[in-house]
Design a protein around this motif. Sequence first.
Motif, PDB file in Angstrom:
ATOM      1  N   PHE A  33       0.837  -1.190   0.000  1.00  0.00           N
ATOM      2  CA  PHE A  33       0.000   0.000   0.000  1.00  0.00           C
ATOM      3  C   PHE A  33       0.880   1.250   0.000  1.00  0.00           C
ATOM      4  O   PHE A  33       1.974   1.246   0.582  1.00  0.00           O
ATOM      5  CB  PHE A  33      -0.882   0.037   1.252  1.00  0.00           C
ATOM      6  CG  PHE A  33      -1.738  -1.189   1.423  1.00  0.00           C
ATOM      7  CD1 PHE A  33      -1.240  -2.328   2.042  1.00  0.00           C
ATOM      8  CD2 PHE A  33      -3.049  -1.203   0.992  1.00  0.00           C
ATOM      9  CE1 PHE A  33      -2.025  -3.462   2.216  1.00  0.00           C
ATOM     10  CE2 PHE A  33      -3.846  -2.328   1.155  1.00  0.00           C
ATOM     11  CZ  PHE A  33      -3.329  -3.456   1.765  1.00  0.00           C
ATOM     12  N   TRP A  34       0.381   2.284  -0.619  1.00  0.00           N
ATOM     13  CA  TRP A  34       1.067   3.580  -0.602  1.00  0.00           C
ATOM     14  C   TRP A  34       0.141   4.622   0.009  1.00  0.00           C
ATOM     15  O   TRP A  34      -1.040   4.736  -0.380  1.00  0.00           O
ATOM     16  CB  TRP A  34       1.467   4.003  -2.017  1.00  0.00           C
ATOM     17  CG  TRP A  34       2.606   3.208  -2.560  1.00  0.00           C
ATOM     18  CD1 TRP A  34       2.553   2.117  -3.378  1.00  0.00           C
ATOM     19  CD2 TRP A  34       4.002   3.441  -2.302  1.00  0.00           C
ATOM     20  NE1 TRP A  34       3.825   1.662  -3.652  1.00  0.00           N
ATOM     21  CE2 TRP A  34       4.731   2.451  -3.001  1.00  0.00           C
ATOM     22  CE3 TRP A  34       4.702   4.385  -1.558  1.00  0.00           C
ATOM     23  CZ2 TRP A  34       6.120   2.391  -2.983  1.00  0.00           C
ATOM     24  CZ3 TRP A  34       6.080   4.321  -1.536  1.00  0.00           C
ATOM     25  CH2 TRP A  34       6.779   3.336  -2.247  1.00  0.00           C
ATOM     26  N   TYR A  35       0.706   5.393   0.970  1.00  0.00           N
ATOM     27  CA  TYR A  35      -0.035   6.422   1.666  1.00  0.00           C
ATOM     28  C   TYR A  35       0.670   7.766   1.512  1.00  0.00           C
ATOM     29  O   TYR A  35       1.892   7.829   1.338  1.00  0.00           O
ATOM     30  CB  TYR A  35      -0.106   6.115   3.167  1.00  0.00           C
ATOM     31  CG  TYR A  35      -0.914   4.910   3.542  1.00  0.00           C
ATOM     32  CD1 TYR A  35      -0.335   3.640   3.552  1.00  0.00           C
ATOM     33  CD2 TYR A  35      -2.250   5.024   3.937  1.00  0.00           C
ATOM     34  CE1 TYR A  35      -1.063   2.522   3.921  1.00  0.00           C
ATOM     35  CE2 TYR A  35      -2.982   3.904   4.312  1.00  0.00           C
ATOM     36  CZ  TYR A  35      -2.382   2.673   4.305  1.00  0.00           C
ATOM     37  OH  TYR A  35      -3.111   1.563   4.679  1.00  0.00           O
ATOM     38  N   LEU A  43      -2.919   9.789   7.708  1.00  0.00           N
ATOM     39  CA  LEU A  43      -2.523   9.096   6.487  1.00  0.00           C
ATOM     40  C   LEU A  43      -3.716   8.963   5.561  1.00  0.00           C
ATOM     41  O   LEU A  43      -4.826   8.636   5.998  1.00  0.00           O
ATOM     42  CB  LEU A  43      -2.012   7.693   6.803  1.00  0.00           C
ATOM     43  CG  LEU A  43      -0.612   7.568   7.370  1.00  0.00           C
ATOM     44  CD1 LEU A  43      -0.565   7.983   8.821  1.00  0.00           C
ATOM     45  CD2 LEU A  43      -0.096   6.146   7.208  1.00  0.00           C
ATOM     46  N   THR A  44      -3.466   9.179   4.292  1.00  0.00           N
ATOM     47  CA  THR A  44      -4.476   8.975   3.261  1.00  0.00           C
ATOM     48  C   THR A  44      -3.965   7.932   2.283  1.00  0.00           C
ATOM     49  O   THR A  44      -2.849   8.066   1.759  1.00  0.00           O
ATOM     50  CB  THR A  44      -4.761  10.288   2.514  1.00  0.00           C
ATOM     51  OG1 THR A  44      -5.227  11.270   3.445  1.00  0.00           O
ATOM     52  CG2 THR A  44      -5.822  10.078   1.439  1.00  0.00           C
ATOM     53  N   LEU A  45      -4.765   6.916   2.051  1.00  0.00           N
ATOM     54  CA  LEU A  45      -4.358   5.851   1.143  1.00  0.00           C
ATOM     55  C   LEU A  45      -4.384   6.353  -0.299  1.00  0.00           C
ATOM     56  O   LEU A  45      -5.396   6.900  -0.751  1.00  0.00           O
ATOM     57  CB  LEU A  45      -5.296   4.658   1.292  1.00  0.00           C
ATOM     58  CG  LEU A  45      -5.014   3.435   0.424  1.00  0.00           C
ATOM     59  CD1 LEU A  45      -3.655   2.827   0.762  1.00  0.00           C
ATOM     60  CD2 LEU A  45      -6.114   2.402   0.582  1.00  0.00           C
ATOM     61  N   GLU A  58      -7.359   5.076  -4.962  1.00  0.00           N
ATOM     62  CA  GLU A  58      -8.446   5.648  -4.176  1.00  0.00           C
ATOM     63  C   GLU A  58      -8.958   6.910  -4.856  1.00  0.00           C
ATOM     64  O   GLU A  58      -8.298   7.504  -5.710  1.00  0.00           O
ATOM     65  CB  GLU A  58      -7.962   5.949  -2.775  1.00  0.00           C
ATOM     66  CG  GLU A  58      -7.530   4.719  -2.000  1.00  0.00           C
ATOM     67  CD  GLU A  58      -8.655   3.720  -1.800  1.00  0.00           C
ATOM     68  OE1 GLU A  58      -9.703   4.119  -1.258  1.00  0.00           O
ATOM     69  OE2 GLU A  58      -8.479   2.537  -2.198  1.00  0.00           O
ATOM     70  N   SER A  59     -10.140   7.297  -4.426  1.00  0.00           N
ATOM     71  CA  SER A  59     -10.752   8.499  -4.980  1.00  0.00           C
ATOM     72  C   SER A  59      -9.831   9.696  -4.776  1.00  0.00           C
ATOM     73  O   SER A  59      -9.300   9.901  -3.678  1.00  0.00           O
ATOM     74  CB  SER A  59     -12.097   8.749  -4.291  1.00  0.00           C
ATOM     75  OG  SER A  59     -12.667   9.951  -4.731  1.00  0.00           O
TER      76      SER A  59
ATOM     77  N   GLN B   2     -12.266  10.789   6.357  1.00  0.00           N
ATOM     78  CA  GLN B   2     -11.671   9.854   7.270  1.00  0.00           C
ATOM     79  C   GLN B   2     -12.741   9.048   7.985  1.00  0.00           C
ATOM     80  O   GLN B   2     -13.770   9.568   8.385  1.00  0.00           O
ATOM     81  CB  GLN B   2     -10.801  10.608   8.285  1.00  0.00           C
ATOM     82  CG  GLN B   2      -9.609  11.312   7.684  1.00  0.00           C
ATOM     83  CD  GLN B   2      -8.578  10.347   7.145  1.00  0.00           C
ATOM     84  OE1 GLN B   2      -8.478   9.210   7.578  1.00  0.00           O
ATOM     85  NE2 GLN B   2      -7.821  10.775   6.148  1.00  0.00           N
ATOM     86  N   GLN B   3     -12.470   7.776   8.199  1.00  0.00           N
ATOM     87  CA  GLN B   3     -13.402   6.925   8.923  1.00  0.00           C
ATOM     88  C   GLN B   3     -13.332   7.194  10.398  1.00  0.00           C
ATOM     89  O   GLN B   3     -14.346   7.290  11.073  1.00  0.00           O
ATOM     90  CB  GLN B   3     -13.065   5.460   8.611  1.00  0.00           C
ATOM     91  CG  GLN B   3     -13.756   4.456   9.486  1.00  0.00           C
ATOM     92  CD  GLN B   3     -15.186   4.209   9.086  1.00  0.00           C
ATOM     93  OE1 GLN B   3     -15.974   5.135   8.998  1.00  0.00           O
ATOM     94  NE2 GLN B   3     -15.523   2.963   8.846  1.00  0.00           N
TER      95      GLN B   3
END
Lengths: 114, 117
Positions: A33-35, A43-45, A58-59, B2-3
């Motif tokens: 995975f890259w964040y 962190l956002t994927l 991801e969107s 964010q969740q």
Amino acid sequence: SAVISQKPSRDICQRGTSLTIQCQVDSQVTMMFWYRQQPGQSLTLIATANQGSEATYESGFVIDKFPISRPNLTFSTLTVSNMSPEDSSIYLCSASGTSGYEQYFGPGTRLTVT
Amino acid sequence: SQQGEEDPQALSIQEGENATMNCSYKTSINNLQWYRQNSGRGLVHLILIRSNEREKHSGRLRVTLDTSKKSSSLLITASRAADTASYFCATDGRVGDSGGSNYKLTFGKGTLLTVNP
């Protein structure tokens, strides 16, 4: 657990250029995975990378801007293309553990775009 | 979006005291995890609690999960200066639509814990 290394650890780049970040795992893993982590933020994927198939983005993230390679079960690269100052962030790679739930993270690449 | 949402955003305590951080999430989960990040470094997995569990312990860590309230808490007992870090909760969801056994994580905003010696 997996041990993950990233190169480079940090870089300062000019606007409009591209940087490729490498991620190496010490054992074979299915998913990587890259964040992105902007200063002081969470962190956002960006995308998930499965060996032998196209990365899943991801969107808000597109392949033209963040092309990813996953040539084998221990290695992946993320390229940040046509960089702007807004791309200044820490970029982290991770890999799933054997259970598939927990993830092991690399130390991150701190990117500054001027 | 964010969740997970942690509170407080920042917490400062003295060594030896307990630290409690909370996390709320919005949708149903398989598991909830907590991670620690020392300044400018990668994340370290601390503990995972399954959706059918209510409490879990690991050393000085205690995690609770209330699925009816969609919330979790992380308690660090007898804190040490070395516990100074950011703490994130993360919920997992399957990668893609085809099933499989790999999950992607959605992270909360994190709590910055400072333990003063």
